[in-house]
Design a protein around this motif. Sequence first.
Motif, PDB file in Angstrom:
ATOM      1  N   GLU A   1       1.206 -29.866   9.669  1.00 28.77           N
ATOM      2  CA  GLU A   1       1.061 -30.911  10.681  1.00 28.77           C
ATOM      3  C   GLU A   1       1.522 -32.273  10.167  1.00 28.77           C
ATOM      4  N   ASP A   2       1.890 -32.365   8.868  1.00 31.06           N
ATOM      5  CA  ASP A   2       2.347 -33.602   8.244  1.00 31.06           C
ATOM      6  C   ASP A   2       1.321 -34.731   8.438  1.00 31.06           C
ATOM      7  N   LEU A   3       0.078 -34.435   8.088  1.00 32.49           N
ATOM      8  CA  LEU A   3      -1.008 -35.390   8.271  1.00 32.49           C
ATOM      9  C   LEU A   3      -1.251 -36.213   7.015  1.00 32.49           C
ATOM     10  N   ASP A   4      -1.346 -37.503   7.185  1.00 32.00           N
ATOM     11  CA  ASP A   4      -1.771 -38.384   6.106  1.00 32.00           C
ATOM     12  C   ASP A   4      -3.273 -38.567   6.214  1.00 32.00           C
ATOM     13  N   LEU A   5      -3.917 -38.737   5.087  1.00 34.23           N
ATOM     14  CA  LEU A   5      -5.360 -38.956   5.054  1.00 34.23           C
ATOM     15  C   LEU A   5      -5.738 -40.239   5.788  1.00 34.23           C
ATOM     16  N   LEU A   6      -4.957 -41.283   5.578  1.00 35.03           N
ATOM     17  CA  LEU A   6      -5.260 -42.604   6.121  1.00 35.03           C
ATOM     18  C   LEU A   6      -4.004 -43.175   6.747  1.00 35.03           C
ATOM     19  N   THR A   7      -4.089 -43.554   8.009  1.00 37.58           N
ATOM     20  CA  THR A   7      -2.962 -44.137   8.717  1.00 37.58           C
ATOM     21  C   THR A   7      -3.355 -45.510   9.231  1.00 37.58           C
ATOM     22  N   PHE A   8      -2.539 -46.508   8.912  1.00 42.38           N
ATOM     23  CA  PHE A   8      -2.702 -47.846   9.479  1.00 42.38           C
ATOM     24  C   PHE A   8      -1.581 -48.059  10.477  1.00 42.38           C
ATOM     25  N   TYR A   9      -1.879 -48.745  11.570  1.00 40.15           N
ATOM     26  CA  TYR A   9      -0.895 -48.955  12.616  1.00 40.15           C
ATOM     27  C   TYR A   9      -0.306 -50.360  12.497  1.00 40.15           C
ATOM     28  N   PRO A  10       1.019 -50.475  12.594  1.00 40.54           N
ATOM     29  CA  PRO A  10       1.674 -51.782  12.428  1.00 40.54           C
ATOM     30  C   PRO A  10       1.180 -52.799  13.457  1.00 40.54           C
ATOM     31  N   ASP A  11       1.071 -54.035  12.991  1.00 40.23           N
ATOM     32  CA  ASP A  11       0.669 -55.155  13.864  1.00 40.23           C
ATOM     33  C   ASP A  11      -0.664 -54.902  14.558  1.00 40.23           C
ATOM     34  N   SER A  12      -1.551 -54.210  13.872  1.00 36.32           N
ATOM     35  CA  SER A  12      -2.840 -53.873  14.462  1.00 36.32           C
ATOM     36  C   SER A  12      -3.870 -53.728  13.344  1.00 36.32           C
ATOM     37  N   SER A  13      -5.127 -53.867  13.684  1.00 35.11           N
ATOM     38  CA  SER A  13      -6.187 -53.627  12.714  1.00 35.11           C
ATOM     39  C   SER A  13      -6.747 -52.208  12.845  1.00 35.11           C
ATOM     40  N   ALA A  14      -6.097 -51.406  13.689  1.00 35.40           N
ATOM     41  CA  ALA A  14      -6.544 -50.029  13.922  1.00 35.40           C
ATOM     42  C   ALA A  14      -6.070 -49.108  12.802  1.00 35.40           C
ATOM     43  N   PHE A  15      -6.873 -48.091  12.543  1.00 38.83           N
ATOM     44  CA  PHE A  15      -6.522 -47.075  11.562  1.00 38.83           C
ATOM     45  C   PHE A  15      -7.070 -45.734  12.017  1.00 38.83           C
ATOM     46  N   SER A  16      -6.595 -44.674  11.386  1.00 34.87           N
ATOM     47  CA  SER A  16      -7.127 -43.332  11.622  1.00 34.87           C
ATOM     48  C   SER A  16      -7.336 -42.648  10.286  1.00 34.87           C
ATOM     49  N   LEU A  17      -8.432 -41.942  10.180  1.00 33.87           N
ATOM     50  CA  LEU A  17      -8.703 -41.075   9.039  1.00 33.87           C
ATOM     51  C   LEU A  17      -8.546 -39.646   9.528  1.00 33.87           C
ATOM     52  N   HIS A  18      -7.835 -38.836   8.763  1.00 32.56           N
ATOM     53  CA  HIS A  18      -7.660 -37.416   9.074  1.00 32.56           C
ATOM     54  C   HIS A  18      -8.330 -36.652   7.945  1.00 32.56           C
ATOM     55  N   LEU A  19      -9.447 -36.022   8.247  1.00 32.59           N
ATOM     56  CA  LEU A  19     -10.262 -35.379   7.220  1.00 32.59           C
ATOM     57  C   LEU A  19     -10.390 -33.885   7.465  1.00 32.59           C
ATOM     58  N   GLU A  20     -10.352 -33.141   6.373  1.00 38.83           N
ATOM     59  CA  GLU A  20     -10.585 -31.707   6.442  1.00 38.83           C
ATOM     60  C   GLU A  20     -12.036 -31.438   6.078  1.00 38.83           C
ATOM     61  N   VAL A  21     -12.711 -30.692   6.923  1.00 37.01           N
ATOM     62  CA  VAL A  21     -14.088 -30.303   6.639  1.00 37.01           C
ATOM     63  C   VAL A  21     -14.263 -28.824   6.960  1.00 37.01           C
ATOM     64  N   GLU A  22     -15.224 -28.220   6.295  1.00 40.25           N
ATOM     65  CA  GLU A  22     -15.562 -26.829   6.569  1.00 40.25           C
ATOM     66  C   GLU A  22     -16.896 -26.829   7.304  1.00 40.25           C
ATOM     67  N   ALA A  23     -16.951 -26.111   8.417  1.00 33.27           N
ATOM     68  CA  ALA A  23     -18.171 -26.106   9.224  1.00 33.27           C
ATOM     69  C   ALA A  23     -18.225 -24.850  10.080  1.00 33.27           C
ATOM     70  N   ALA A  24     -19.415 -24.579  10.593  1.00 29.08           N
ATOM     71  CA  ALA A  24     -19.626 -23.415  11.447  1.00 29.08           C
ATOM     72  C   ALA A  24     -19.166 -23.660  12.880  1.00 29.08           C
ATOM     73  N   ASP A  25     -19.159 -24.944  13.306  1.00 29.26           N
ATOM     74  CA  ASP A  25     -18.778 -25.247  14.683  1.00 29.26           C
ATOM     75  C   ASP A  25     -18.206 -26.667  14.765  1.00 29.26           C
ATOM     76  N   THR A  26     -17.662 -27.007  15.916  1.00 30.73           N
ATOM     77  CA  THR A  26     -16.997 -28.301  16.067  1.00 30.73           C
ATOM     78  C   THR A  26     -17.965 -29.479  15.948  1.00 30.73           C
ATOM     79  N   ALA A  27     -19.150 -29.346  16.482  1.00 31.04           N
ATOM     80  CA  ALA A  27     -20.118 -30.444  16.405  1.00 31.04           C
ATOM     81  C   ALA A  27     -20.477 -30.754  14.948  1.00 31.04           C
TER      82      ALA A  27
END
Length: 105
Positions: A42-68
């Motif tokens: 998926e070509d995912l970066d752990l941390l993405t900052f958006y140009p000209d913005s204070s917004a960011f996204s974290l893309h994290l991998e977790v192991e779990a039994a369900d989505t919640a």
Amino acid sequence: MTIYVVTLPGTLLTELTPEARTELTRALRGSDPRETDLGVAEDLDLLTFYPDSSAFSLHLEVEAADTATAEARARDLATAALRSVGLTAEAAPLGDPVITGIAGP
């Protein structure tokens, strides 16, 4: 257990120094989706900052039994990592987590 990639949007209300950014990445080591086949595909970066913005996204991998549980674990990981670099919930509020990838057990 299933592996989930969870995306957490956020906003930085204070500046993140280059040192703090490096430390934040280090604090999230082990949950970086690039370390998995799913994240590489998926070509995912752990941390993405958006140009000209204070917004960011974290893309994290977790192991779990369900989505919640996956969403809750990702939020806990992100909150702890942000706190470790001195960013409170007020300085870097997070939005709702979104499941952006699922890999079977």
